[in-house]
Design a protein around this motif. Structure first.
Motif, PDB file in Angstrom:
ATOM      1  N   ARG A   9       0.829  -1.200   0.000  1.00  0.00           N
ATOM      2  CA  ARG A   9       0.000   0.000   0.000  1.00  0.00           C
ATOM      3  C   ARG A   9       0.866   1.253   0.000  1.00  0.00           C
ATOM      4  O   ARG A   9       0.611   2.200  -0.746  1.00  0.00           O
ATOM      5  N   GLU A  13       0.920   4.098  -2.876  1.00  0.00           N
ATOM      6  CA  GLU A  13       0.720   5.517  -2.584  1.00  0.00           C
ATOM      7  C   GLU A  13       1.843   6.352  -3.195  1.00  0.00           C
ATOM      8  O   GLU A  13       1.597   7.414  -3.768  1.00  0.00           O
ATOM      9  N   ARG A  44      -7.660   0.427   2.983  1.00  0.00           N
ATOM     10  CA  ARG A  44      -7.453   1.222   4.192  1.00  0.00           C
ATOM     11  C   ARG A  44      -8.278   0.627   5.320  1.00  0.00           C
ATOM     12  O   ARG A  44      -9.431   0.277   5.152  1.00  0.00           O
TER      13      ARG A  44
END
Length: 64
Positions: A9, A13, A44
Motif C-alpha cells: 500500500r 501511494e 485502508r
C-alpha cells in the motif's frame, strides 16, 4: 492488515503521487490515479468510529 499489504500500500501511494485523479498512470492498461485511489481506499483500515472500526456504541455509552 498484514505487513506485506501495508508495504505494498505504501509503494502504491508513492507510485500514485499527487497526480490529478484523471491522469493516466499507465497507458497500456489505462490505469488512472483515480483507479489507484479506489484501490487504496479499499485496503485502508476503518477508523475506530467507522463501520467495521474497533469501537461500538456500547464502548461510547459506557455499557461495555
Amino acid at each position: 492488515m498484514n505487513q506485506a499489504l501495508d508495504e505494498a500500500r505504501l509503494r502504491l501511494e508513492a507510485f500514485r503521487g499527487d497526480a490529478p485523479a484523471d491522469r493516466v498512470l499507465d497507458a497500456a492498461s489505462g490505469l488512472t490515479a483515480g483507479d489507484v485511489d479506489v484501490l487504496l481506499a479499499a485496503c485502508r483500515s476503518p477508523t475506530d468510529l467507522e463501520p467495521g472500526g474497533s469501537l461500538s456504541l456500547d464502548d461510547l455509552s459506557g455499557n461495555a
